[in-house]
Design a protein around this motif. Structure first.
Motif, PDB file in Angstrom:
ATOM      1  N   GLU A  57      30.257  -4.332  30.361  1.00 42.80           N
ATOM      2  CA  GLU A  57      29.885  -3.330  31.362  1.00 42.80           C
ATOM      3  C   GLU A  57      30.579  -1.986  31.147  1.00 42.80           C
ATOM      4  OE1 GLU A  57      30.000  -7.423  33.367  1.00 42.80           O
ATOM      5  OE2 GLU A  57      31.179  -6.264  31.927  1.00 42.80           O
ATOM      6  N   ARG A  81      28.982   1.112  35.445  1.00 41.30           N
ATOM      7  CA  ARG A  81      28.002   1.512  36.457  1.00 41.30           C
ATOM      8  C   ARG A  81      28.609   1.479  37.857  1.00 41.30           C
ATOM      9  NH1 ARG A  81      22.583   1.985  36.597  1.00 41.30           N
ATOM     10  NH2 ARG A  81      22.441   1.333  34.411  1.00 41.30           N
ATOM     11  N   ASP A  82      28.228   2.472  38.676  1.00 39.33           N
ATOM     12  CA  ASP A  82      28.694   2.593  40.064  1.00 39.33           C
ATOM     13  C   ASP A  82      30.217   2.677  40.156  1.00 39.33           C
ATOM     14  OD1 ASP A  82      26.078   2.505  41.176  1.00 39.33           O
ATOM     15  OD2 ASP A  82      26.069   0.329  40.915  1.00 39.33           O
ATOM     16  N   GLU A  83      30.839   3.198  39.084  1.00 41.59           N
ATOM     17  CA  GLU A  83      32.280   3.448  39.041  1.00 41.59           C
ATOM     18  C   GLU A  83      33.124   2.191  39.205  1.00 41.59           C
ATOM     19  OE1 GLU A  83      33.587   6.789  41.328  1.00 41.59           O
ATOM     20  OE2 GLU A  83      31.963   8.084  40.626  1.00 41.59           O
ATOM     21  N   PRO A 201      29.840  -2.467  42.690  1.00 46.48           N
ATOM     22  CA  PRO A 201      30.174  -1.041  42.744  1.00 46.48           C
ATOM     23  C   PRO A 201      31.599  -0.796  43.233  1.00 46.48           C
ATOM     24  CG  PRO A 201      27.985  -1.422  43.645  1.00 46.48           C
ATOM     25  CD  PRO A 201      28.586  -2.773  43.411  1.00 46.48           C
ATOM     26  N   ASN A 262      27.509  11.731  35.320  1.00 47.50           N
ATOM     27  CA  ASN A 262      26.872  10.658  36.084  1.00 47.50           C
ATOM     28  C   ASN A 262      27.057   9.364  35.302  1.00 47.50           C
ATOM     29  OD1 ASN A 262      24.988   8.770  37.151  1.00 47.50           O
ATOM     30  ND2 ASN A 262      23.787  10.450  38.029  1.00 47.50           N
ATOM     31  N   ASN A 264      26.240   6.376  35.912  1.00 48.77           N
ATOM     32  CA  ASN A 264      25.086   5.474  35.860  1.00 48.77           C
ATOM     33  C   ASN A 264      24.120   5.875  34.752  1.00 48.77           C
ATOM     34  OD1 ASN A 264      26.197   4.098  37.960  1.00 48.77           O
ATOM     35  ND2 ASN A 264      24.676   4.680  39.483  1.00 48.77           N
ATOM     36  N   ARG A 265      23.967   7.179  34.524  1.00 49.35           N
ATOM     37  CA  ARG A 265      23.115   7.624  33.418  1.00 49.35           C
ATOM     38  C   ARG A 265      23.732   7.241  32.082  1.00 49.35           C
ATOM     39  NH1 ARG A 265      21.317  13.773  35.246  1.00 49.35           N
ATOM     40  NH2 ARG A 265      20.081  13.152  37.085  1.00 49.35           N
ATOM     41  N   ALA A 267      25.678   4.693  31.589  1.00 52.06           N
ATOM     42  CA  ALA A 267      25.517   3.243  31.465  1.00 52.06           C
ATOM     43  C   ALA A 267      24.094   2.880  31.048  1.00 52.06           C
ATOM     44  CB  ALA A 267      25.877   2.567  32.784  1.00 52.06           C
ATOM     45  N   GLN A 268      23.106   3.600  31.576  1.00 52.00           N
ATOM     46  CA  GLN A 268      21.720   3.298  31.228  1.00 52.00           C
ATOM     47  C   GLN A 268      21.434   3.633  29.773  1.00 52.00           C
ATOM     48  OE1 GLN A 268      19.587   1.677  33.276  1.00 52.00           O
ATOM     49  NE2 GLN A 268      18.287   1.545  31.448  1.00 52.00           N
ATOM     50  N   LYS A 271      22.962   1.012  27.723  1.00 49.07           N
ATOM     51  CA  LYS A 271      22.211  -0.244  27.797  1.00 49.07           C
ATOM     52  C   LYS A 271      20.990  -0.211  26.897  1.00 49.07           C
ATOM     53  CE  LYS A 271      19.891  -3.288  31.125  1.00 49.07           C
ATOM     54  NZ  LYS A 271      19.519  -3.476  32.554  1.00 49.07           N
TER      55      LYS A 271
END
Length: 306
Positions: A57, A81-83, A201, A262, A264-265, A267-268, A271
């Motif tokens: 992660e 993701r989500d810190e 999160p 960001n 989450n971006r 992380a995406q 991924k």
């Protein structure tokens, strides 16, 4: 008059608060409540074994460094993701911070990378170094030529309502960008996340083998409400002498904030990357180079290319 005040206090449903007000208004005293604190022993149950590689992660790494009179303390923190965050490594390095050799060791340390299950190595993306101690000039000298690598000098600033990281100033002897860090804001954020009990999160992960002293230092402060001149304000106070682990984590959070991205971006995108597969050796026949043809006819024919 004091007796009448005492009778009013005893009849009040908020006896404790009225007691503070009475002491403040009539006696001019400053009071504080018992405060809110996290039990560090409860965090020891979170220790996990994620092996030699990074947890899958984790997509980004930051570092916080505290400079003491006889040592450095630093922590590498992974972010997802989500810190959600992972304490990857915590070290105490003893030495004289005024000696150039120990700063050279910090340089090598910050260049190291971590192997990720996707087959890539993640570097330290940002580092915050506290400059508020006795070695301010040494910190300035170290970061001055390394700001392009996101190695920053910071200075903690207390008080409620401050931004976690404020605009930097260069009006210092080193002419470096010095970032003020709202340490009370960062501690409130961290303690709020330490209270999260289910992975997800904002959850804080810790590695197997992390010693108990780390958790005692991480939770070595409490937040209290102080009453002075009729006003209530919240303040952080130490509950033990050593709390460097808390300070270092605050600096790692500041480094993450300085990236201003960001997560989450990130992380995406991470991924979506295909895992890098190791290249397996292929058994191929050895190609022998043909022997050169012997030329005939002496110098003239060799000049003609025969």
């Amino acid at each position: 008059m004091i007796r009448r005040c005492c009778r009013r206090i005893s009849r009040s449903k908020k006896c404790c608060l009225r007691h503070y007000e009475w002491g403040d208004n009539y006696l001019g005293e400053t009071w504080e409540d018992a405060g809110e604190q996290i039990d560090g022993t409860l965090l020891t149950d979170r220790r996990e074994d994620w092996g030699e590689n990074l947890p899958e992660e984790v997509v980004l790494l930051t570092c916080g460094i505290d400079v003491q009179d006889d040592r450095f303390e630093r922590e590498f923190v992974g972010w997802g993701r989500d810190e959600g965050c992972w304490s990857l490594d915590y070290q105490v390095i003893y030495g004289d911070p005024s000696a150039p050799a120990i700063w050279n060791e910090r340089e090598d340390c910050l260049k190291q990378t971590y192997a990720h299950p996707k087959g890539v190595d993640l570097p330290i993306r940002a580092t915050s170094i506290d400059s508020g101690g006795h070695y301010t000039s040494a910190v300035y000298g170290f970061v001055k030529s390394r700001e392009a690598r996101r190695i920053f000098a910071i200075k903690g600033v207390g008080g409620e309502g401050r931004a976690l990281v404020s605009r930097p100033a260069k009006n210092n002897v080193g002419k470096v960008r010095l970032f003020p860090v709202g340490v009370d804001t960062a501690k409130e954020l961290l303690y709020g996340r330490l209270k999260i009990i289910d992975p997800g999160p904002g959850y804080c992960h810790f590695p197997e083998g992390r010693d108990d002293e780390y958790f005692r230092q991480l939770t070595g402060e409490k937040i209290v409400t102080k009453y002075s001149q009729g006003r209530a304000r919240r303040a952080w106070v130490k509950t033990r002498a050593r709390n460097e682990a808390l300070d270092v984590r605050v600096y790692a959070i500041a480094a993450f904030t300085l990236l201003n991205l960001n997560i989450n971006r990130v992380a995406q995108r991470f991924k979506n990357k295909q895992a890098v597969k190791p290249v397996e050796p292929i058994d191929e026949p050895i190609m022998r180079r043909p022997a050169p043809r012997k030329s005939s006819g002496g110098f003239v024919n060799s000049w003609r290319g025969y």
